[in-house]
Design a protein around this motif. Structure first.
Motif, PDB file in Angstrom:
ATOM      1  N   ALA A   1     -16.999  -1.261   8.042  1.00 22.91           N
ATOM      2  CA  ALA A   1     -17.211  -1.041   7.234  1.00 22.91           C
ATOM      3  C   ALA A   1     -18.663  -0.636   7.213  1.00 22.91           C
ATOM      4  O   ALA A   1     -19.540   0.106   5.339  1.00 22.91           O
ATOM      5  CB  ALA A   1     -16.681  -1.896   6.151  1.00 22.91           C
TER       6      ALA A   1
ATOM      7  N   GLY B   1     -10.736  -8.706   0.972  1.00 25.27           N
ATOM      8  CA  GLY B   1     -10.821  -8.436  -0.278  1.00 25.27           C
ATOM      9  C   GLY B   1     -12.886  -7.117   0.354  1.00 25.27           C
ATOM     10  O   GLY B   1     -13.807  -7.298  -0.168  1.00 25.27           O
ATOM     11  N   LEU B   2     -12.281  -7.040   1.384  1.00 25.68           N
ATOM     12  CA  LEU B   2     -12.823  -5.747   2.274  1.00 25.68           C
ATOM     13  C   LEU B   2     -12.213  -4.058   0.916  1.00 25.68           C
ATOM     14  O   LEU B   2     -11.591  -4.241   0.540  1.00 25.68           O
ATOM     15  CB  LEU B   2     -12.209  -4.958   3.312  1.00 25.68           C
ATOM     16  CG  LEU B   2     -13.231  -6.401   4.565  1.00 25.68           C
ATOM     17  CD1 LEU B   2     -12.026  -5.844   5.499  1.00 25.68           C
ATOM     18  CD2 LEU B   2     -14.950  -5.895   5.039  1.00 25.68           C
ATOM     19  N   ASP B   3     -13.417  -3.203   1.030  1.00 20.33           N
ATOM     20  CA  ASP B   3     -13.218  -2.323   0.056  1.00 20.33           C
ATOM     21  C   ASP B   3     -12.700  -1.159   1.254  1.00 20.33           C
ATOM     22  O   ASP B   3     -13.754  -0.113   2.465  1.00 20.33           O
ATOM     23  CB  ASP B   3     -14.429  -1.945   0.099  1.00 20.33           C
ATOM     24  CG  ASP B   3     -14.151  -0.532  -1.546  1.00 20.33           C
ATOM     25  OD1 ASP B   3     -13.442   0.030  -1.381  1.00 20.33           O
ATOM     26  OD2 ASP B   3     -15.020  -0.159  -2.101  1.00 20.33           O
ATOM     27  N   GLU B   4     -11.828  -0.437   0.616  1.00 19.95           N
ATOM     28  CA  GLU B   4     -10.572   0.786   1.605  1.00 19.95           C
ATOM     29  C   GLU B   4     -11.954   1.766   1.516  1.00 19.95           C
ATOM     30  O   GLU B   4     -11.891   2.625   1.952  1.00 19.95           O
ATOM     31  CB  GLU B   4      -9.461   1.410   0.930  1.00 19.95           C
ATOM     32  CG  GLU B   4      -8.470   1.808   1.601  1.00 19.95           C
ATOM     33  CD  GLU B   4      -7.110   1.559   1.594  1.00 19.95           C
ATOM     34  OE1 GLU B   4      -6.677   3.357   1.010  1.00 19.95           O
ATOM     35  OE2 GLU B   4      -6.696   0.565   1.181  1.00 19.95           O
ATOM     36  N   ALA B   5     -12.269   1.724   0.411  1.00 15.37           N
ATOM     37  CA  ALA B   5     -13.572   3.368   0.633  1.00 15.37           C
ATOM     38  C   ALA B   5     -14.180   3.374   1.853  1.00 15.37           C
ATOM     39  O   ALA B   5     -15.138   4.326   1.558  1.00 15.37           O
ATOM     40  CB  ALA B   5     -13.950   3.571  -0.840  1.00 15.37           C
ATOM     41  N   ASP B   6     -14.517   2.254   2.125  1.00 16.51           N
ATOM     42  CA  ASP B   6     -15.414   2.082   3.208  1.00 16.51           C
ATOM     43  C   ASP B   6     -15.633   2.184   4.986  1.00 16.51           C
ATOM     44  O   ASP B   6     -15.878   2.388   5.858  1.00 16.51           O
ATOM     45  CB  ASP B   6     -16.285  -0.024   3.661  1.00 16.51           C
ATOM     46  CG  ASP B   6     -17.313  -0.130   2.265  1.00 16.51           C
ATOM     47  OD1 ASP B   6     -17.941   1.286   1.440  1.00 16.51           O
ATOM     48  OD2 ASP B   6     -17.104  -1.139   2.317  1.00 16.51           O
TER      49      ASP B   6
ATOM     50  N   GLU C   1     -15.694  -5.626   9.313  1.00 18.32           N
ATOM     51  CA  GLU C   1     -15.920  -5.752   7.877  1.00 18.32           C
ATOM     52  C   GLU C   1     -17.438  -5.111   9.208  1.00 18.32           C
ATOM     53  O   GLU C   1     -18.614  -3.832   8.190  1.00 18.32           O
ATOM     54  CB  GLU C   1     -17.650  -7.574   8.023  1.00 18.32           C
ATOM     55  CG  GLU C   1     -16.656  -7.549   7.324  1.00 18.32           C
ATOM     56  CD  GLU C   1     -17.138  -9.209   7.171  1.00 18.32           C
ATOM     57  OE1 GLU C   1     -16.544 -10.420   6.305  1.00 18.32           O
ATOM     58  OE2 GLU C   1     -17.611 -10.015   8.190  1.00 18.32           O
TER      59      GLU C   1
ATOM     60  N   ARG D   1       0.694  -1.263  -0.452  1.00 25.57           N
ATOM     61  CA  ARG D   1      -0.178   0.166   0.529  1.00 25.57           C
ATOM     62  C   ARG D   1       1.368   1.182   0.160  1.00 25.57           C
ATOM     63  O   ARG D   1       0.598   2.615  -0.874  1.00 25.57           O
ATOM     64  CB  ARG D   1      -0.849  -0.358   0.981  1.00 25.57           C
ATOM     65  CG  ARG D   1      -2.120   1.515   1.465  1.00 25.57           C
ATOM     66  CD  ARG D   1      -2.856   0.811   2.082  1.00 25.57           C
ATOM     67  NE  ARG D   1      -3.961   0.320   2.006  1.00 25.57           N
ATOM     68  CZ  ARG D   1      -4.021  -0.867   2.622  1.00 25.57           C
ATOM     69  NH1 ARG D   1      -3.595  -1.788   3.416  1.00 25.57           N
ATOM     70  NH2 ARG D   1      -5.529  -1.781   2.256  1.00 25.57           N
TER      71      ARG D   1
ATOM     72  N   ILE E   1      -7.872  -6.082   5.009  1.00 26.46           N
ATOM     73  CA  ILE E   1      -8.613  -5.150   4.498  1.00 26.46           C
ATOM     74  C   ILE E   1      -7.905  -5.509   2.988  1.00 26.46           C
ATOM     75  O   ILE E   1      -9.559  -6.438   2.523  1.00 26.46           O
ATOM     76  CB  ILE E   1      -8.324  -3.558   4.637  1.00 26.46           C
ATOM     77  CG1 ILE E   1      -9.090  -3.024   5.757  1.00 26.46           C
ATOM     78  CG2 ILE E   1      -9.375  -2.847   3.629  1.00 26.46           C
ATOM     79  CD1 ILE E   1      -8.705  -1.438   6.565  1.00 26.46           C
ATOM     80  N   GLU E   2      -7.015  -5.895   1.988  1.00 30.03           N
ATOM     81  CA  GLU E   2      -6.903  -6.148   1.322  1.00 30.03           C
ATOM     82  C   GLU E   2      -6.905  -7.831   1.084  1.00 30.03           C
ATOM     83  O   GLU E   2      -7.546  -8.053   0.210  1.00 30.03           O
ATOM     84  CB  GLU E   2      -5.149  -5.650   0.679  1.00 30.03           C
ATOM     85  CG  GLU E   2      -4.887  -5.741  -0.218  1.00 30.03           C
ATOM     86  CD  GLU E   2      -3.626  -5.138  -1.000  1.00 30.03           C
ATOM     87  OE1 GLU E   2      -3.428  -5.447  -2.106  1.00 30.03           O
ATOM     88  OE2 GLU E   2      -3.467  -4.552  -0.296  1.00 30.03           O
TER      89      GLU E   2
END
Length: 406
Positions: free
Chosen positions: A348, A369-374, A345, A35, A365-366
């Motif tokens: 998020a 499969g979580l979305d960093e934008a959350d 989760e 990152r 997070i990566e």
């Protein structure tokens, strides 16, 4: 808000020295993409696209360490993220480096060799001493401005971090700017609802210091990891101890048990402890013990249990702000990712201000499969994040502010 200058204040057509933090895992002698490259690429790309001549400084490992190596591989990864060539010179401030800097054209990017290969870089010393090193005195006249984007190293008094702001106009890069704003929010922002901190990881001493410093700022702490076991030990449970061949708990208990016991006694209603813990059974599967049923610690606990995650979930969902420092388990092993991923989760999925701190925790997070934008902010800083939370000064940030005032 900070009073330092940013890239928005940088004059046109400048030769700029940029300090990045590209410190990365090294596998088979090669740096691994992470990152940090992606984040710092934004600053470097913006400078190059504006037509500045850009030379970058960064470090990798420490002398004597297995990850202490050249930055030649880092240049290629950075180039991929920026979308333009990044030149590399195996020199930091010698004749080869000077010639490469002087040859830069508008929009070109150069990465200099590992700063920690220079004798002037590493010893912690005053900014004035660092500004007077041959390293700084040689490079500074070649530049119009200095940009510090290495927030994650901002707690260090190394030459490349604190020397140049005394002799060049200094600015914050985009990583420095965003990290500072998010990580100081716990002390600076007003929140209408509960403020929750998730506390885990293996460095219990750090997070216990944060808990102690944030009295009156955080409404509740949700514990896991090594710190969680130490608090359970203070509460009278037979955990938070080293088994044979283990070196995680006893030393940190000796150093912190008085503070842990004081926090537990004075703020018991704020501190939420695990009700169950997960371990690897004889078949290699995940299994769980209820904390109340543990008579003796006979296994290594690698995660909080599912009951703990269920108890923490509503506390997160009703929060106005959530700060995460450290993982609740060994999430790199999917069997023991339940605590860390379950908490992430819930965050998020909640409309709250959220900061996930520390490079290790942010990797989850990566990985899952979580979305960093959350999340409001995912920090790439470790030690600097701790200092920001506890209100300790960050020398590199203070010098950016002083440069703006000057």
């Amino acid at each position: 808000m900070s009073t330092f200058r940013t890239l928005d204040d940088l004059p046109d057509d400048a030769t700029v020295l940029v300090r990045l933090d590209l410190n990365s895992p090294i596998e088979d002698g090669e740096p691994q993409d992470n990152r940090r490259f992606e984040r710092h690429a934004r600053t470097v790309r913006e400078l190059a696209e504006a037509g500045h001549r850009v030379a970058c400084l960064a470090h990798q490992g420490r002398p004597g360490g297995g990850d202490f190596t050249s930055l030649s591989g880092h240049a290629a990864i950075l180039a991929d993220h920026i979308g333009r060539d990044v030149g590399f010179v195996a020199d930091t401030y010698g004749d080869e480096a000077v010639a490469a800097i002087e040859a830069l054209a508008a929009g070109e990017v150069l990465l200099l060799e590992n700063t920690r290969m220079c004798g002037d870089e590493l010893p912690e010393a005053s900014p004035e001493e660092k500004a007077d090193t041959e390293f700084v005195r040689t490079l500074a006249p070649l530049f119009d401005a200095y940009v510090n984007d290495a927030y994650s190293a901002a707690h260090r008094k190394h030459a490349s971090l604190v020397g140049f702001p005394l002799v060049l106009p200094a600015y914050a890069g985009r990583v420095m700017q965003s990290e500072y704003e998010a990580n100081t929010a716990i002390a600076r922002k007003e929140f209408d609802g509960p403020v929750t901190m998730v506390v885990g990881g293996t460095k219990a001493t750090d997070v216990i210091g944060v808990m102690d410093a944030l009295e009156g700022t955080v409404d509740r702490f949700l514990l896991g990891g090594v710190a969680g076991e130490l608090f359970l030990r203070a509460a009278g449970h037979p955990v938070g101890r080293d088994l044979e061949g283990m070196d995680l708990f006893d030393e940190q208990w000796a150093a912190n048990h008085e503070v842990v016991e004081e926090i537990l006694a004075a703020r018991a209603d704020e501190v939420h402890l695990a009700t169950d813990l997960a371990y690897e059974d004889a078949d290699g599967d995940r299994a769980e013990h209820r904390v109340a049923d543990i008579d003796e610690k006979t296994v290594a606990y690698l995660d909080v249990g599912t009951g703990t995650v269920e108890a923490y979930d509503p506390l997160i969902r009703e929060s106005d702000a959530v700060f995460v420092k450290g993982a609740l388990g060994v999430f790199e092993d999917e069997r023991f990712s339940v605590g860390t991923v379950g908490v992430l989760e819930a965050i998020a999925d909640t409309d709250c201000f959220s900061v996930v701190g520390g490079g290790d925790t942010s990797r989850a997070i990566e990985m899952y499969g979580l979305d960093e934008a959350d999340f409001s902010h995912v920090s790439i800083a470790g030690g600097a994040y701790i200092r920001a939370l506890t209100g300790e000064p960050l020398p590199a940030v203070e010098l950016l502010e002083a440069s703006a005032e000057a």
